[in-house]
Design an enzyme around this catalytic site. Structure first.
Site, short mmCIF file in Angstrom:
data_model
loop_
_atom_site.label_atom_id
_atom_site.label_comp_id
_atom_site.label_asym_id
_atom_site.label_seq_id
_atom_site.Cartn_x
_atom_site.Cartn_y
_atom_site.Cartn_z
N LEU A 157 12.10 3.35 -12.03
CA LEU A 157 10.74 2.81 -12.12
C LEU A 157 10.15 2.55 -10.73
O LEU A 157 9.15 1.87 -10.58
CB LEU A 157 10.76 1.50 -12.93
CG LEU A 157 11.15 1.68 -14.39
CD1 LEU A 157 11.23 0.35 -15.10
CD2 LEU A 157 10.18 2.61 -15.11
N SER A 158 10.78 3.13 -9.72
CA SER A 158 10.41 2.84 -8.33
C SER A 158 8.97 3.24 -7.99
O SER A 158 8.53 4.36 -8.29
CB SER A 158 11.38 3.59 -7.42
OG SER A 158 10.86 3.72 -6.13
N ASN A 159 8.25 2.32 -7.33
CA ASN A 159 6.92 2.66 -6.80
C ASN A 159 7.06 3.57 -5.58
O ASN A 159 6.20 4.39 -5.30
CB ASN A 159 6.18 1.39 -6.38
CG ASN A 159 5.71 0.59 -7.58
OD1 ASN A 159 5.19 1.14 -8.53
ND2 ASN A 159 5.92 -0.72 -7.53
N THR B 103 9.39 5.94 -4.94
CA THR B 103 9.62 7.36 -5.24
C THR B 103 8.34 7.97 -5.83
O THR B 103 8.03 9.13 -5.57
CB THR B 103 10.82 7.54 -6.20
OG1 THR B 103 10.62 6.74 -7.36
CG2 THR B 103 12.11 7.17 -5.53
#
Ligand SMILES: Cc1ncc(COP(=O)(O)O)c(C=O)c1O
Length: 343
Positions: free
Chosen positions: A78-80, A82
């Site tokens: 859920l990384s912003n 990446t």
């Protein structure tokens, strides 16, 4: 040339197209009794914006100068960060492979859906430690290089001594905007995890004579074994790249875990009330994982008289997490006035 002049000339891509606005949060300020402004880094042009774009502007200028054809980034699914790398790759015509912790979800939600939309190749590696993830990323880089790609690997959260220069520049941008309003930011509050934002703001503040207090609200546990030391190394490394003579020590890193709550992405008492207050008084949206915790900290510190104004809340983005079904439900149910609305 002074360090500030060198900073003004570092190679940088323009991925945003404009300086993010800064606005007085008038009704929010009245509510909490401290003058608060908002630096709107949630607004921008590439991939739903956020703080990573500033870091990438510097880091990717360097990557392109070194002939990169393919970006590799690792993080949570859920990384912003990446997502921002995937979006920037699309904007620059580069290939992108993301190495993502946890298994592929049943539903393509949030950043993961965006990663796919931006054309990234996504590889899921299950529940492994940050250390193992790093090792897998190294193997991935070798695999791609053997296939003839010129790979540039971004660190976790895109945080590095080079990328923090994007935030050292951002400090100057804010300072100028505040001065046009006849104000000086005495305190800057922002959500913090990989540390590039904090390190860059600390460096920018140092280069301008320490006018502000920079307060990082830690939202993720155990990102590094020595969090303060790692943040400091980014800021010192950034200063070195500029040839700046600033003596930064651990005392300049001002971070707190008091608002981590139950952990990364998990509840903190007061966070939903803070999200509600900012949205209902100002029409500004923050999420419960990152910037909502910074706003909750501002509300709490103001109530204890521990915040010197004018305060700038640095909105680091990530607001679209509120559309994640689990967070949306919690936000809805925590807002008393909605309890009577039947869906
Ligand atoms: C929305 C948002 N705010 C704040 C942060 C923290 O910034 P940094 O990683 O520079 O500490 C992140 C990083 O993941 C983020 O995505």
């Amino acid at each position: 040339m002074t360090a500030l002049e060198t900073l003004g000339q570092i190679p940088r891509l323009d991925l945003r197209g404009f300086a993010s606005p800064v606005q007085l949060l008038e009704r929010f300020s009245q509510e909490i009794g401290v003058e608060v402004w908002c630096k709107r880094d949630d607004i921008g042009t590439v991939g739903l914006a956020g703080n990573k774009v500033r870091k990438l502007e510097v880091e990717l200028a360097y990557a392109l100068a070194n002939g990169a054809t393919h970006l590799v980034a690792e993080g949570s699914r859920l990384s912003n960060a990446t997502r921002a790398v995937a979006a920037a790759s699309a904007a620059l015509g580069l290939k992108c492979t993301l190495l993502l912790c946890h298994d592929a979800p049943n539903e393509p939600v949030g950043n993961l859906m965006l990663d796919g939309l931006f054309g990234a190749d996504m590889r899921f590696v299950g529940d492994i430690s940050w250390h193992e993830l790093g090792q897998r990323a190294e193997s991935l880089v070798s695999e791609l290089e053997q296939a003839g790609e010129k790979v540039y690997r971004l660190p976790i959260g895109c945080a590095s001594e080079r990328s923090c220069l994007g935030f050292a520049l951002a400090y100057g941008e804010l300072r100028q905007q505040m001065s046009q309003q006849g104000r000086t930011a005495r305190t800057i509050v922002h959500a913090s995890s990989s540390g590039g934002t904090h390190a860059g703001l600390v460096l920018g503040n140092a280069l301008h004579g320490f006018e502000s207090e920079i307060r990082g609200i830690v939202v993720a546990e155990d990102v590094y074994s020595d969090v303060v030391g790692t943040y400091l190394s980014f800021a010192q490394g950034g200063a070195r790249l500029l040839g700046a003579q600033v003596a930064l020590t651990r005392d300049h890193i001002n971070i707190t875990e008091d608002y981590l709550g139950e952990g990364y992405g998990l509840p903190l008492a007061g966070v939903y009330e803070a999200i509600d207050l900012l949205a209902s008084k100002e029409g500004v949206v923050v999420d419960p994982i990152y910037s909502g915790k910074a706003v909750a900290a501002i509300v709490d510190l103001a109530s204890k008289n521990e915040l010197k104004g004018p305060v700038v809340f640095w909105h680091t983005g990530g607001y679209h997490a509120v559309f994640d079904p689990s967070y949306a439900k919690r936000i809805w149910s925590s807002i008393g006035r909605l309890a009577t609305v039947t869906l």
